[in-house]
Design a protein around this motif. Structure first.
Motif, PDB file in Angstrom:
ATOM      1  N   ILE A 267       0.819  -1.213   0.000  1.00 53.79           N
ATOM      2  CA  ILE A 267       0.000   0.000   0.000  1.00 53.79           C
ATOM      3  C   ILE A 267       0.852   1.263   0.000  1.00 53.79           C
ATOM      4  CG2 ILE A 267      -1.654   1.363   1.350  1.00 53.79           C
ATOM      5  CD1 ILE A 267      -2.901  -0.970  -0.164  1.00 53.79           C
ATOM      6  N   GLN A 268       1.918   1.272   0.794  1.00 53.09           N
ATOM      7  CA  GLN A 268       2.727   2.489   0.884  1.00 53.09           C
ATOM      8  C   GLN A 268       3.504   2.767  -0.399  1.00 53.09           C
ATOM      9  OE1 GLN A 268       3.466  -0.297   2.464  1.00 53.09           O
ATOM     10  NE2 GLN A 268       5.658  -0.746   2.343  1.00 53.09           N
ATOM     11  N   ALA A 269       3.561   1.776  -1.312  1.00 52.52           N
ATOM     12  CA  ALA A 269       4.298   1.959  -2.564  1.00 52.52           C
ATOM     13  C   ALA A 269       3.381   2.242  -3.751  1.00 52.52           C
ATOM     14  CB  ALA A 269       5.143   0.721  -2.859  1.00 52.52           C
ATOM     15  N   ALA A 270       2.067   2.322  -3.531  1.00 52.14           N
ATOM     16  CA  ALA A 270       1.133   2.471  -4.650  1.00 52.14           C
ATOM     17  C   ALA A 270       1.391   3.752  -5.443  1.00 52.14           C
ATOM     18  CB  ALA A 270      -0.306   2.435  -4.137  1.00 52.14           C
ATOM     19  N   ASP A 271       1.692   4.845  -4.755  1.00 52.38           N
ATOM     20  CA  ASP A 271       1.949   6.100  -5.473  1.00 52.38           C
ATOM     21  C   ASP A 271       3.162   5.980  -6.387  1.00 52.38           C
ATOM     22  OD1 ASP A 271      -0.212   7.454  -4.459  1.00 52.38           O
ATOM     23  OD2 ASP A 271       0.907   8.413  -2.837  1.00 52.38           O
ATOM     24  N   PHE A 272       4.157   5.236  -5.945  1.00 49.19           N
ATOM     25  CA  PHE A 272       5.347   5.010  -6.779  1.00 49.19           C
ATOM     26  C   PHE A 272       4.952   4.359  -8.100  1.00 49.19           C
ATOM     27  CE2 PHE A 272       8.552   1.787  -8.006  1.00 49.19           C
ATOM     28  CZ  PHE A 272       9.601   2.616  -8.353  1.00 49.19           C
ATOM     29  N   TYR A 273       4.116   3.340  -8.056  1.00 55.09           N
ATOM     30  CA  TYR A 273       3.730   2.631  -9.278  1.00 55.09           C
ATOM     31  C   TYR A 273       2.777   3.452 -10.143  1.00 55.09           C
ATOM     32  CZ  TYR A 273       5.964  -1.401  -7.140  1.00 55.09           C
ATOM     33  OH  TYR A 273       6.886  -2.250  -6.574  1.00 55.09           O
ATOM     34  N   ARG A 274       1.995   4.319  -9.522  1.00 52.91           N
ATOM     35  CA  ARG A 274       1.109   5.176 -10.321  1.00 52.91           C
ATOM     36  C   ARG A 274       1.907   6.038 -11.283  1.00 52.91           C
ATOM     37  NH1 ARG A 274      -1.424   6.035  -5.108  1.00 52.91           N
ATOM     38  NH2 ARG A 274      -3.289   4.720  -4.949  1.00 52.91           N
ATOM     39  N   ARG A 275       3.114   6.408 -10.908  1.00 54.46           N
ATOM     40  CA  ARG A 275       3.936   7.247 -11.780  1.00 54.46           C
ATOM     41  C   ARG A 275       4.291   6.538 -13.082  1.00 54.46           C
ATOM     42  NH1 ARG A 275       7.085   8.526  -6.943  1.00 54.46           N
ATOM     43  NH2 ARG A 275       8.924   7.568  -7.880  1.00 54.46           N
ATOM     44  N   PHE A 276       4.183   5.224 -13.107  1.00 53.65           N
ATOM     45  CA  PHE A 276       4.482   4.451 -14.314  1.00 53.65           C
ATOM     46  C   PHE A 276       3.218   4.071 -15.083  1.00 53.65           C
ATOM     47  CE2 PHE A 276       8.005   3.846 -11.428  1.00 53.65           C
ATOM     48  CZ  PHE A 276       9.112   3.952 -12.246  1.00 53.65           C
ATOM     49  N   GLY A 277       2.082   4.613 -14.678  1.00 58.52           N
ATOM     50  CA  GLY A 277       0.843   4.333 -15.380  1.00 58.52           C
ATOM     51  C   GLY A 277       0.049   3.169 -14.830  1.00 58.52           C
ATOM     52  N   PHE A 278       0.453   2.612 -13.685  1.00 55.74           N
ATOM     53  CA  PHE A 278      -0.325   1.548 -13.059  1.00 55.74           C
ATOM     54  C   PHE A 278      -1.500   2.155 -12.297  1.00 55.74           C
ATOM     55  CE2 PHE A 278       3.685  -0.606 -13.729  1.00 55.74           C
ATOM     56  CZ  PHE A 278       3.309  -1.909 -14.039  1.00 55.74           C
ATOM     57  N   ALA A 279      -2.628   1.426 -12.298  1.00 57.25           N
ATOM     58  CA  ALA A 279      -3.831   1.874 -11.592  1.00 57.25           C
ATOM     59  C   ALA A 279      -4.410   0.713 -10.796  1.00 57.25           C
ATOM     60  CB  ALA A 279      -4.868   2.403 -12.582  1.00 57.25           C
ATOM     61  N   GLU A 280      -5.073   1.031  -9.682  1.00 62.02           N
ATOM     62  CA  GLU A 280      -5.679  -0.004  -8.847  1.00 62.02           C
ATOM     63  C   GLU A 280      -6.718  -0.787  -9.641  1.00 62.02           C
ATOM     64  OE1 GLU A 280      -5.193   3.093  -8.069  1.00 62.02           O
ATOM     65  OE2 GLU A 280      -4.593   3.369  -5.976  1.00 62.02           O
TER      66      GLU A 280
END
Length: 299
Positions: A267-280
């Motif tokens: 959960i604490q890393a979700a923002d990191f992956y959003r920067r690469f275009g990943f979405a929940e």
């Protein structure tokens, strides 16, 4: 779409990527013969996060000679180079860099911009792919023009002391598993029988190595597009290693023709992956007692 540059000192490469990590271009460069360092007068290449502060030389012919960021009216030729063998040639275009980390590469005696650190063109006789400059980043003139025309002022530039490699588990396990053991098993308390699984053998793995060649980060890509086991040593976090690992995994996915990528993010890393275009793409769940959420990206 905003772009970013990463320069690897061990690899002697410059990569241009879009904001979500797709590789746009990779070039050989030459950084400082004296290695990495930030101090004024060191003749070393500064590390860390920078931006392109200014673009100089648009419209001038290739091999235009610059002194103090102004064209001298000369065009470099082998004959001119032989006439002035000791000149540090700055040719064609200049991307003037400015540090963004006060106390490290900005302000005081460690200020990249006031050290006049550039990405600039170099004579055709310069050997690229190995250190040789007085602190700047030297590039082939034609490739520099291409880069110059593609980037804007304020483009982020990260100069790093690590290199990347990809391979099968059989090739990288001896380096990758001790690192995963330290991060997942000892630091995060993941059980050993959950950390090692049957998917390692069929995955593509990426590994980051520091300036001494020691492993500092790793990750893997399964054949079905699942990304996982992303781990970076504590002392290397916040230095762009995780970003570089994801970039490399995206390259592997592109080469494999994968159009859908999936990962289970802490959960604490979700923002990191959003920067690469990943979405929940699913509800929060527990894995090894740690809150996670599934995220996907269509390439």
């Amino acid at each position: 779409m905003k772009q970013r540059i990463r320069i690897s000192l061990p690899g002697q490469t410059l990569e241009l990527r879009d904001s979500q990590g797709a590789l746009l271009a990779r070039y050989a460069v030459s950084t400082a013969a004296r290695g990495a360092g930030e101090q004024r007068g060191s003749y070393q290449t500064p590390r860390g996060r920078h931006i392109v502060r200014a673009k100089i030389g648009a419209g001038h012919p290739a091999n235009t000679v610059f002194v103090r960021r102004r064209p001298t009216g000369e065009i470099w030729t082998p004959a001119l180079g032989a006439q002035f063998p000791d000149r540090d040639w700055i040719l064609t275009r200049i991307l003037w860099l400015s540090g963004t980390e006060p106390g490290f590469n900005r302000l005081g005696q460690a200020d990249t911009m006031r050290r006049y650190i550039y990405i600039h063109g170099t004579p055709e006789v310069t050997t690229l792919g190995q250190p040789g400059s007085h602190g700047c980043v030297r590039m082939d003139n034609g490739q520099l023009i291409e880069l110059f025309d593609r980037v804007a002022v304020q483009t982020p530039v990260n100069i790093v002391e690590f290199s990347l490699e990809s391979g099968a588990w059989g090739d990288l396990a001896s380096a990758a598993f001790p690192l995963r053991e330290q991060v997942f098993i000892r630091e995060q308390g993941v059980p050993v029988d959950m950390e090692l699984d049957e998917f390692d053998a069929v995955s593509r793995h990426v590994l980051a190595r520091g300036p001494d060649g020691a492993p500092i980060g790793t990750g893997r890509l399964l054949p079905d597009g699942h990304i996982g086991r992303l781990a970076v040593l504590p002392e290397w976090r916040g230095k762009g290693v995780g970003q570089a690992l994801i970039d490399q995994l995206l390259d592997e996915a592109s080469a494999a023709g994968l159009s859908l990528l999936v990962l289970n993010a802490q959960i604490q890393a979700a923002d990191f992956y959003r920067r690469f275009g990943f979405a929940e793409s699913g509800p929060e769940f527990l894995e090894a007692g740690i809150p996670h959420i599934q995220m996907t990206r269509n390439t």
